[in-house]
Design an enzyme around this catalytic site. Structure first.
Site, PDB file in Angstrom:
ATOM      1  N   HIS A 297      -0.025   0.799 -12.934  1.00 46.56           N
ATOM      2  CA  HIS A 297       0.768  -0.372 -13.330  1.00 46.56           C
ATOM      3  C   HIS A 297       2.227   0.066 -13.483  1.00 46.56           C
ATOM      4  O   HIS A 297       2.496   1.125 -14.049  1.00 46.56           O
ATOM      5  CB  HIS A 297       0.234  -0.942 -14.646  1.00 46.56           C
TER       6      HIS A 297
ATOM      7  N   LEU B 225     -11.150  -8.196 -12.016  1.00 44.59           N
ATOM      8  CA  LEU B 225     -12.549  -7.857 -11.724  1.00 44.59           C
ATOM      9  C   LEU B 225     -13.436  -8.353 -12.862  1.00 44.59           C
ATOM     10  O   LEU B 225     -13.001  -8.407 -14.016  1.00 44.59           O
ATOM     11  CB  LEU B 225     -12.677  -6.338 -11.561  1.00 44.59           C
TER      12      LEU B 225
ATOM     13  N   ARG C 240      -6.451  -9.100  -8.003  1.00 42.54           N
ATOM     14  CA  ARG C 240      -7.545  -9.926  -8.526  1.00 42.54           C
ATOM     15  C   ARG C 240      -8.091  -9.265  -9.780  1.00 42.54           C
ATOM     16  O   ARG C 240      -8.178  -8.034  -9.850  1.00 42.54           O
ATOM     17  CB  ARG C 240      -8.694 -10.025  -7.515  1.00 42.54           C
TER      18      ARG C 240
ATOM     19  N   GLY D 145       0.774  -1.236   0.000  1.00 38.54           N
ATOM     20  CA  GLY D 145       0.000   0.000   0.000  1.00 38.54           C
ATOM     21  C   GLY D 145       0.803   1.283   0.000  1.00 38.54           C
ATOM     22  O   GLY D 145       0.337   2.301   0.513  1.00 38.54           O
TER      23      GLY D 145
HETATM   24  C1  GRF Z   1       2.779  -1.049  -7.626  1.00 39.53           C
HETATM   25  O1  GRF Z   1       3.978  -1.235  -8.310  1.00 39.53           O
HETATM   26  C2  GRF Z   1       1.636  -0.895  -8.579  1.00 39.53           C
HETATM   27  O2  GRF Z   1       1.983  -0.268  -9.770  1.00 39.53           O
HETATM   28  C3  GRF Z   1       1.238  -2.327  -8.862  1.00 39.53           C
HETATM   29  O3  GRF Z   1       1.390  -2.984  -7.640  1.00 39.53           O
HETATM   30  C4  GRF Z   1       2.365  -2.291  -6.857  1.00 39.53           C
HETATM   31  C5  GRF Z   1       1.708  -1.957  -5.549  1.00 39.53           C
HETATM   32  O4  GRF Z   1       2.614  -1.369  -4.651  1.00 39.53           O
HETATM   33  N1  GRF Z   1      -0.084  -2.419  -9.410  1.00 39.53           N
HETATM   34  P1  GRF Z   1       2.086  -0.758  -3.282  1.00 39.53           P
HETATM   35  O5  GRF Z   1       1.315  -1.875  -2.577  1.00 39.53           O
HETATM   36  O6  GRF Z   1       1.235   0.409  -3.603  1.00 39.53           O
HETATM   37  O7  GRF Z   1       3.338  -0.386  -2.535  1.00 39.53           O
END
Ligand code: GRF
Length: 215
Positions: free
Chosen positions: A111, A95, A93, A14
């Site tokens: 992403h 959706l 997950r 997070g």
């Molecule tokens: C990030 O690299 C995001 O782009 C990807 O998952 C990771 C999550 O990181 N979808 P965090 O849990 O926000 O530190």
């Protein structure tokens, strides 16, 4: 100011949630985090929410026989908190198309690659294996296919000699933490338009440092 109620779905650490929480502490920021939902009990992101008195709920996909049933449980929780915008922040997950359609153009994902290249969960490893000189991150509206949908903004970072997945991920994450709050701000302000699956940004504010190109 009426702030847009935002729900964050996550499965892990997070750090992007944290970036959004920090942005939401600014008085003029147009969104607030109304609820955080994790599908895994151990997600550290839940602690981040609780530390800021944000309602944090575990809805485990394992408790539901089907994907639609799991998505319906999340929908109920989102409605209970009057959520208007959803941010996926490391939510692992897929959706259902019905859920995605219900939240069309109000559902964001981040992403860690320059989409449409390097979709999926192994983006950094695949970037390193490919020999590309740049990677980055993408914030986009969600469509049913994984890591697909109209791109709101991207930031590019160099891939450096000697990079590991960890060093590259850290460099990309720094940009994620700038991009996600900016994209949410634009959406919450009503400054994003989607036409023919392309996004335009009204009054886009550029950041310096990365190569961010909102439109
Ligand atoms: C990030 O690299 C995001 O782009 C990807 O998952 C990771 C999550 O990181 N979808 P965090 O849990 O926000 O530190």
């Amino acid at each position: 100011m009426i702030k847009k109620k935002t729900g964050v779905l996550l499965s892990g650490g997070g750090s992007n949630l944290q970036a959004l929480i920090d942005a939401c502490t600014q008085p003029e920021y147009p969104a607030e985090i109304a609820v955080v939902i994790s599908n895994t009990e151990s997600a550290y992101g839940l602690n981040r929410a609780r530390e800021h008195d944000i309602p944090a709920h575990i809805i485990s996909h394992k408790d539901y026989a089907t994907r639609p049933a799991f998505d319906d449980a999340m929908q109920d929780m989102l409605e209970r908190h009057n959520v208007e915008i959803i941010c996926l922040a490391g939510f692992m997950r897929l959706l259902t198309p019905e859920f995605v359609a219900r939240w069309r153009d109000r559902l964001l994902n981040i992403h860690p690659s320059l989409l449409p290249a390097f979709k999926g969960v192994h983006a950094h490893a695949e970037v390193l294996a490919s020999g590309v000189r740049f990677s980055g991150c993408t914030v986009h509206f969600v469509r049913p296919e994984m890591d697909a949908g109209p791109i709101i903004l991207q930031a590019a970072v160099p891939v450096l000699p000697g990079d590991t997945q960890e060093t590259l991920a850290a460099r990309v994450l720094e940009q994620e933490h700038l991009c996600y709050p900016l994209a949410l701000r634009w959406l919450a302000e009503g400054n994003l338009a989607v036409k023919e699956e392309k996004v335009t940004v009204k009054n886009g504010r550029f950041l310096s440092g990365g190569m961010i190109n909102p439109a």
